[in-house]
Design an enzyme around this catalytic site. Structure first.
Site, PDB file in Angstrom:
ATOM      1  N   ILE A  70      50.182  87.189  -0.439  1.00 24.58           N
ATOM      2  CA  ILE A  70      49.008  88.104  -0.453  1.00 24.58           C
ATOM      3  C   ILE A  70      48.024  87.654  -1.558  1.00 24.58           C
ATOM      4  O   ILE A  70      46.438  87.679  -1.099  1.00 24.58           O
ATOM      5  CB  ILE A  70      49.480  89.285  -1.006  1.00 24.58           C
ATOM      6  CG1 ILE A  70      50.378  90.194  -0.216  1.00 24.58           C
ATOM      7  CG2 ILE A  70      48.386  90.462  -1.315  1.00 24.58           C
ATOM      8  CD1 ILE A  70      51.255  90.860  -0.514  1.00 24.58           C
ATOM      9  N   GLU A  71      48.245  86.942  -2.580  1.00 21.44           N
ATOM     10  CA  GLU A  71      47.108  86.587  -3.630  1.00 21.44           C
ATOM     11  C   GLU A  71      46.240  85.428  -3.065  1.00 21.44           C
ATOM     12  O   GLU A  71      45.084  85.452  -3.247  1.00 21.44           O
ATOM     13  CB  GLU A  71      47.966  86.044  -4.692  1.00 21.44           C
ATOM     14  CG  GLU A  71      48.248  87.354  -5.904  1.00 21.44           C
ATOM     15  CD  GLU A  71      47.292  88.009  -6.399  1.00 21.44           C
ATOM     16  OE1 GLU A  71      45.936  87.530  -6.320  1.00 21.44           O
ATOM     17  OE2 GLU A  71      47.479  89.077  -7.201  1.00 21.44           O
ATOM     18  N   SER A  72      46.907  84.577  -2.328  1.00 22.69           N
ATOM     19  CA  SER A  72      46.041  83.108  -1.944  1.00 22.69           C
ATOM     20  C   SER A  72      46.443  82.550  -0.642  1.00 22.69           C
ATOM     21  O   SER A  72      46.089  81.457  -0.158  1.00 22.69           O
ATOM     22  CB  SER A  72      46.654  81.986  -3.214  1.00 22.69           C
ATOM     23  OG  SER A  72      48.233  81.883  -3.010  1.00 22.69           O
TER      24      SER A  72
END
Length: 537
Positions: A149-151
């Site tokens: 989700i972050e990257s």
């Protein structure tokens, strides 16, 4: 004027050298391309007869990190999809399937199966290691999914706010958890080190707030904001009991939704692209280098090309590993034993090449650092220089690459990948440049790892994504309006002005310098040539 005397390897030289970015409400983060930091290419050092030289005083070297194999964990139930089985067995959180935000995120994954499918290669490379580390700490396995989700599992992902890496650390948070961000490396991109830092941070957040959904929300919006929100909402037990920024609400819901889909893909008709991983996952391992090493020599020693090392070691920004460690490299597990033996067999002289440089009249430490494209603090540390004062006639030991800089496929070279280059001039801003070139400003920032608060420097080189070999006439005209000229030996303002058919007064004005000031080799000057500059200029 300083002189290169000879390039030589020398024995035992040691260089001394989050608030997390939010996610948009729309599912499916877009990771930034692998980009550079605008460094100019260093000159090729003349290779002369090698003569033994006494090593400069050595700084204290920290103990090298203990190698850890980044391997796929074995499944406790020996199922064919062992990694996924262990992941599912580690889920501990309530996925709150009755909540609207969670259902909305699940629906998006069901409608867009290609999103997870596009993460297969990076998932095979990174997820088993990340989840093994989470499992070791007995933390909820839902945390394994944060980097998706972050990257989007891209170590080079960069947000406009300045967050970087798989776990999207902001600089201040990264330094707080002992990640190094310097000229040589950005450990936010180091898979092993950034994962350890992220899990340390999440453990602290959980200890502080007492609930994992609160910890996840604080990871996204910041622990200070979470603390203030909790003070305004007595009795809140989970993130869903709070009024949080919309992006943070979606962030927590997205993690739970992904966990629900990973737990029961058949229920949602989703085919996960990551298993079976017990036999299929490309494993990687950490090998010791024994000290700082030129990546060309490392690749040659282990029988691989340099692109192999840069791909597996995305934290590396230059032509060598960091001078103060950790002295290690990631390699594929099947190469680890031979690679370790090959690297251990190298002598100090074979790992790094050094030039002995005589300090000349008007030379400065910054000028020599610029000439050789080395960090100034590196020169100070290895040569025992306090401050920036150096004496004419003294010598400096300067690290230099074994090959030409262009041979090193690090993404941290402006214009890498064929992008056009723009040279910043007086009065420029990101907004003005993007408007002039009809570029999306966010894309321009991502390509050059800049934020809206970044200060542009005159002569700074920016990569222009999408303006490559087929540059428009307008872009060609812009890049020819201002170039960064690197001062050479025997140059003066008058000779440079004559070369580019401009006046000395204009040179002085463009660079905001004293017309009587000395210029030194390696110094960069902004020049707006009247005509196309001559070859080699």
């Amino acid at each position: 004027m300083f002189k290169r005397w000879w390039a030589l390897p020398t024995t035992a030289l040691i260089l001394a050298g989050c608030q997390m970015a939010g996610v948009a409400p729309a599912p499916g983060p877009v990771a930034a391309p692998e980009v550079d930091d605008g460094e100019m290419s260093p000159p090729t050092v003349a290779r002369a007869e090698v003569k033994p030289e006494a090593s400069p005083a050595q700084p204290t070297e920290p103990k090298a990190a203990k190698p850890v194999e980044l391997a796929v964990p074995s499944a406790t139930d020996k199922a064919a999809d062992g990694f996924l089985a262990q992941l599912r067995a580690g889920f501990r959180l309530d996925h709150d399937l009755e909540r609207k935000q969670v259902r909305k995120e699940i629906d998006w994954l069901v409608r867009n199966p290609e999103y997870l499918a596009s993460k297969r290669e990076r998932g095979l490379r990174y997820l088993p290691y990340i989840c093994a580390e989470v499992h070791k700490r007995e933390m909820p396995a839902e945390l394994c999914l944060i980097p998706i989700i972050e990257s989007a599992l891209r170590p080079h992902a960069f947000s406009p706010q300045g967050a970087v890496g798989l776990w999207q650390f902001m600089p201040s948070t990264a330094r707080r958890f002992d990640l190094t961000l310097d000229w040589w490396t950005d450990q936010r991109r180091d898979v092993a080190l950034s994962t350890a830092a992220a899990l340390d941070y999440l453990e602290q957040l959980h200890q502080r707030f007492g609930d994992w959904t609160l910890a996840l929300a604080a990871y996204n919006c910041g622990e200070g904001r979470m603390h203030r929100t909790l003070r305004r909402t007595p009795g809140a037990e989970t993130a869903f009991d709070l009024r949080l920024p919309r992006e943070t609400e979606y962030y927590v819901a997205r993690i739970l939704a992904y966990a629900a889909v990973f737990a029961e893909p058949e229920r949602y008709g989703v085919e996960l692209p990551f298993g079976p991983l017990d036999s299929a996952a490309p494993r990687v391992a950490v090998v010791e280098t024994g000290g700082q090493i030129d990546l060309a020599r490392a690749a040659e020693a282990i029988g691989q090309d340099m692109q192999y090392l840069y791909n597996l070691n995305p934290a590396l920004k230059r032509w060598a590993t960091p001078p103060i460690g950790p002295h290690q490299l990631l390699v594929r597990a099947e190469h680890a034993e031979e690679a370790q033996q090959a690297l251990a067999s190298l002598s100090n002289d074979e790992r790094m090449l050094w030039a002995r440089v005589r300090i000349g009249t008007n030379d400065t430490l910054s000028g020599i650092a610029s000439e050789y494209s080395v960090a100034m603090d590196t020169l100070s540390r290895v040569n025992g220089v306090r401050g920036t004062r150096i004496e004419e006639g003294d010598f400096l030991m300067v690290p230099t690459p074994f090959r030409d800089w262009a041979d090193y496929p690090t993404p941290f070279r402006t214009g890498a990948g064929g992008d056009a280059i723009y040279v910043v001039r007086s009065g420029d801003s990101l907004w003005k440049i993007s408007r002039r070139l009809d570029l999306d400003m966010n894309l321009l920032m991502r390509a050059n790892e800049l934020t809206k608060r970044s200060v542009l420097q005159i002569g700074q080189r920016l990569s222009l994504p999408g303006l490559g070999g087929t540059r428009s006439i307008e872009e060609k005209q812009v890049t020819q309006e201002a170039i960064a000229y690197r001062v050479r030996r025997n140059d003066s303002l008058s000779t440079i002005a004559a070369r580019f058919k401009v006046s000395v007064a204009k040179l002085v004005d463009w660079n905001d310098i004293d017309p009587k000031a000395f210029i030194h080799p390696g110094q960069r000057l902004v020049v707006r040539p009247a005509d196309q500059p001559p070859a080699g200029g």
